[in-house]
Scaffold this motif. Structure first.
Motif, PDB file in Angstrom:
ATOM      1  N   SER A 202      -1.787  18.490   2.316  1.00  0.00           N
ATOM      2  CA  SER A 202      -2.228  18.313   0.941  1.00  0.00           C
ATOM      3  C   SER A 202      -1.145  17.592   0.150  1.00  0.00           C
ATOM      4  O   SER A 202       0.039  17.631   0.505  1.00  0.00           O
ATOM      5  CB  SER A 202      -2.548  19.662   0.285  1.00  0.00           C
ATOM      6  N   LYS A 203      -1.559  16.974  -0.925  1.00  0.00           N
ATOM      7  CA  LYS A 203      -0.640  16.123  -1.690  1.00  0.00           C
ATOM      8  C   LYS A 203       0.471  16.919  -2.370  1.00  0.00           C
ATOM      9  O   LYS A 203       1.476  16.332  -2.788  1.00  0.00           O
ATOM     10  CB  LYS A 203      -1.417  15.327  -2.731  1.00  0.00           C
ATOM     11  N   THR A 204       0.320  18.231  -2.482  1.00  0.00           N
ATOM     12  CA  THR A 204       1.363  19.044  -3.100  1.00  0.00           C
ATOM     13  C   THR A 204       2.541  19.277  -2.156  1.00  0.00           C
ATOM     14  O   THR A 204       3.576  19.801  -2.592  1.00  0.00           O
ATOM     15  CB  THR A 204       0.793  20.408  -3.535  1.00  0.00           C
ATOM     16  N   ILE A 205       2.396  18.916  -0.874  1.00  0.00           N
ATOM     17  CA  ILE A 205       3.478  19.171   0.090  1.00  0.00           C
ATOM     18  C   ILE A 205       3.871  17.908   0.844  1.00  0.00           C
ATOM     19  O   ILE A 205       5.023  17.480   0.807  1.00  0.00           O
ATOM     20  CB  ILE A 205       3.081  20.287   1.073  1.00  0.00           C
ATOM     21  N   LEU A 206       2.947  17.298   1.554  1.00  0.00           N
ATOM     22  CA  LEU A 206       3.267  16.132   2.378  1.00  0.00           C
ATOM     23  C   LEU A 206       2.355  14.961   2.032  1.00  0.00           C
ATOM     24  O   LEU A 206       1.224  15.158   1.568  1.00  0.00           O
ATOM     25  CB  LEU A 206       3.090  16.455   3.864  1.00  0.00           C
ATOM     26  N   SER A 207       2.823  13.747   2.290  1.00  0.00           N
ATOM     27  CA  SER A 207       1.945  12.582   2.200  1.00  0.00           C
ATOM     28  C   SER A 207       0.985  12.600   3.383  1.00  0.00           C
ATOM     29  O   SER A 207       1.253  13.257   4.400  1.00  0.00           O
ATOM     30  CB  SER A 207       2.774  11.293   2.242  1.00  0.00           C
ATOM     31  N   PRO A 208      -0.138  11.887   3.298  1.00  0.00           N
ATOM     32  CA  PRO A 208      -1.053  11.842   4.446  1.00  0.00           C
ATOM     33  C   PRO A 208      -0.382  11.312   5.703  1.00  0.00           C
ATOM     34  O   PRO A 208      -0.649  11.796   6.802  1.00  0.00           O
ATOM     35  CB  PRO A 208      -2.167  10.897   3.984  1.00  0.00           C
ATOM     36  N   GLU A 209       0.500  10.323   5.558  1.00  0.00           N
ATOM     37  CA  GLU A 209       1.167   9.739   6.715  1.00  0.00           C
ATOM     38  C   GLU A 209       2.112  10.747   7.370  1.00  0.00           C
ATOM     39  O   GLU A 209       2.182  10.840   8.595  1.00  0.00           O
ATOM     40  CB  GLU A 209       1.942   8.484   6.297  1.00  0.00           C
ATOM     41  N   TRP A 210       2.847  11.490   6.536  1.00  0.00           N
ATOM     42  CA  TRP A 210       3.754  12.499   7.083  1.00  0.00           C
ATOM     43  C   TRP A 210       2.982  13.605   7.778  1.00  0.00           C
ATOM     44  O   TRP A 210       3.364  14.071   8.846  1.00  0.00           O
ATOM     45  CB  TRP A 210       4.636  13.062   5.964  1.00  0.00           C
ATOM     46  N   TRP A 211       1.898  14.061   7.130  1.00  0.00           N
ATOM     47  CA  TRP A 211       1.119  15.120   7.785  1.00  0.00           C
ATOM     48  C   TRP A 211       0.598  14.633   9.126  1.00  0.00           C
ATOM     49  O   TRP A 211       0.665  15.364  10.124  1.00  0.00           O
ATOM     50  CB  TRP A 211      -0.057  15.582   6.923  1.00  0.00           C
ATOM     51  N   ASP A 212       0.097  13.417   9.158  1.00  0.00           N
ATOM     52  CA  ASP A 212      -0.480  12.899  10.392  1.00  0.00           C
ATOM     53  C   ASP A 212       0.571  12.821  11.501  1.00  0.00           C
ATOM     54  O   ASP A 212       0.296  13.174  12.650  1.00  0.00           O
ATOM     55  CB  ASP A 212      -1.077  11.514  10.141  1.00  0.00           C
ATOM     56  N   GLU A 213       1.774  12.387  11.154  1.00  0.00           N
ATOM     57  CA  GLU A 213       2.825  12.260  12.166  1.00  0.00           C
ATOM     58  C   GLU A 213       3.349  13.604  12.627  1.00  0.00           C
ATOM     59  O   GLU A 213       3.612  13.796  13.824  1.00  0.00           O
ATOM     60  CB  GLU A 213       3.991  11.434  11.608  1.00  0.00           C
ATOM     61  N   TRP A 214       3.471  14.548  11.682  1.00  0.00           N
ATOM     62  CA  TRP A 214       4.175  15.794  12.009  1.00  0.00           C
ATOM     63  C   TRP A 214       3.244  16.967  12.291  1.00  0.00           C
ATOM     64  O   TRP A 214       3.705  18.019  12.699  1.00  0.00           O
ATOM     65  CB  TRP A 214       5.174  16.132  10.901  1.00  0.00           C
ATOM     66  N   GLU A 215       1.946  16.787  12.081  1.00  0.00           N
ATOM     67  CA  GLU A 215       1.013  17.828  12.508  1.00  0.00           C
ATOM     68  C   GLU A 215      -0.283  17.267  13.053  1.00  0.00           C
ATOM     69  O   GLU A 215      -0.820  17.775  14.033  1.00  0.00           O
ATOM     70  CB  GLU A 215       0.708  18.814  11.373  1.00  0.00           C
ATOM     71  N   GLY A 216      -0.789  16.205  12.450  1.00  0.00           N
ATOM     72  CA  GLY A 216      -2.086  15.678  12.857  1.00  0.00           C
ATOM     73  C   GLY A 216      -2.185  15.357  14.330  1.00  0.00           C
ATOM     74  O   GLY A 216      -3.159  15.719  15.004  1.00  0.00           O
TER      75      GLY A 216
END
Length: 347
Positions: A202-216
């Motif tokens: 979510s935007k309150t914690i990570l950017s979409p790109e960061w989430w995708d790399e580090w969890e997605g």
């Protein structure tokens, strides 16, 4: 029509007799057997007894194994607090991964041989044996990045991502392998679906790109394994500004439990139009709202959401996150009554 039939129709975007309802009553179920939070958390037999009794008395349509977000982290060795009046949490000044060099401690675990994950599997089996032919059983699993943030601490983890990312990726691979095994064991214990909490998408914690790399990229592997094993994937994210499109692309869930609308939708009607044909919406009465609202307020919010989401199935009335642990079940009963009356499809 029983709950399993009702939820199955809704997941297939068909209209059953009424909308299903599940106000995430997990922790308040302890009050039905008179036990405290710690005992409910750590004693699978009493936890199952409590959930089953609450399910019967309230007549909710789903059973979820959510106990707390610390189940997996505890089994790697994170020291935990188990209060009597609220959910378990890590001892924050005693990190399991205390330095970047200690990510190697995050090895692949066998969830059938660890204390809390094995207990969670037993809990799922007890719930399934009792009610699995009548109600959908949903296993609850924390996402890989959330687990690692508990073991290392969120601030430390983000610094390490900038400074020394490679050991983190191996730790995430090991967590992914472990929760994949955990998920398949939950399916074998009788769960119909596994719901993953992707807290940081979510935007309150990570950017979409960061989430995708580090969890997605990691959670996608888990979800693929669940589908190959015959289970359904569901998603829970109560963050503000959650990345629905990104998570659908990686996880392909049949349903999403949420509290806030995604940033690309300005209204519930737009959310239903944009995503409600592809996934089932679970939610999203705000649990914080329940702490101060009147019964009339709750009825109004339930009806607003039912009006927005009910048509053509694909909607389950629920709280956007867990029903508040300090409350009694009155507002849960109000929500359930609204689903059974105002949410009927013969209206």
């Amino acid at each position: 029509m029983n709950s399993l039939e009702r939820v199955t129709m809704v997941l297939n975007h068909q209209e059953p007799d009424r909308i299903p309802v599940y106000p995430l009553i997990n922790s308040i179920s302890r009050k039905y057997t008179g036990i405290d939070y710690a005992e409910w958390t750590l004693n699978e037999e009493k936890c199952a007894e409590s959930i089953l009794k609450a399910t019967e008395e309230l007549d909710v349509d789903i059973i979820c194994t959510l106990v707390d977000l610390s189940v997996e982290a505890a089994d790697w060795g994170m020291e935990m607090n188990y209060p009597t009046d609220k959910a378990a949490s890590p001892v924050h000044d005693k990190k399991f991964v205390s330095t970047p060099e200690e990510y190697e401690k995050v090895v692949v675990l066998d969830p059938t041989k660890t204390p809390r994950m094995s207990g969670h599997i037993k809990l799922a089996k007890m719930l399934s044996d009792a009610k699995g032919k009548e109600k959908p059983i949903v296993g609850f699993v924390f996402g890989p990045l959330g687990i690692l943030s508990m073991l290392r601490g969120l601030d430390n983890l983000f610094v390490d991502i900038f400074m020394n990312p490679e050991p983190i990726k191996q730790a995430l691979e090991n967590i992914t392998e472990t929760i994949t095994r955990f998920s398949l064991e939950l399916l074998d214990a009788g769960c119909h679906a596994i719901m993953y909490d992707t807290l940081y998408a979510s935007k309150t914690i990570l950017s979409p790109e960061w989430w995708d790399e580090w969890e997605g990229v990691y959670i996608e592997k888990v979800c693929n394994a669940v589908r190959e094993h015959g289970g359904m994937v569901m998603l829970h994210n109560c963050g503000d500004g959650l990345y629905v499109a990104d998570q659908i692309r990686r996880m392909k869930p049949v349903a999403i439990s949420l509290q806030h609308l995604p940033p690309d939708c300005e209204s519930m009607a737009e959310f239903k139009e944009k995503y409600g044909q592809e996934i089932t919406i679970i939610g999203h009465v705000d649990p914080g709202f329940l702490m101060t609202a009147s019964e009339e307020d709750i009825i109004a919010q339930c009806r607003e959401q039912i009006d927005a989401y009910k048509k053509d199935g694909g909607y389950i009335l629920a709280t956007g996150c867990e029903y508040p642990a300090p409350l009694d079940d009155h507002f849960a009963r109000v929500m359930i009554n609204e689903a059974k009356t105002y949410g009927a499809y013969d209206k």
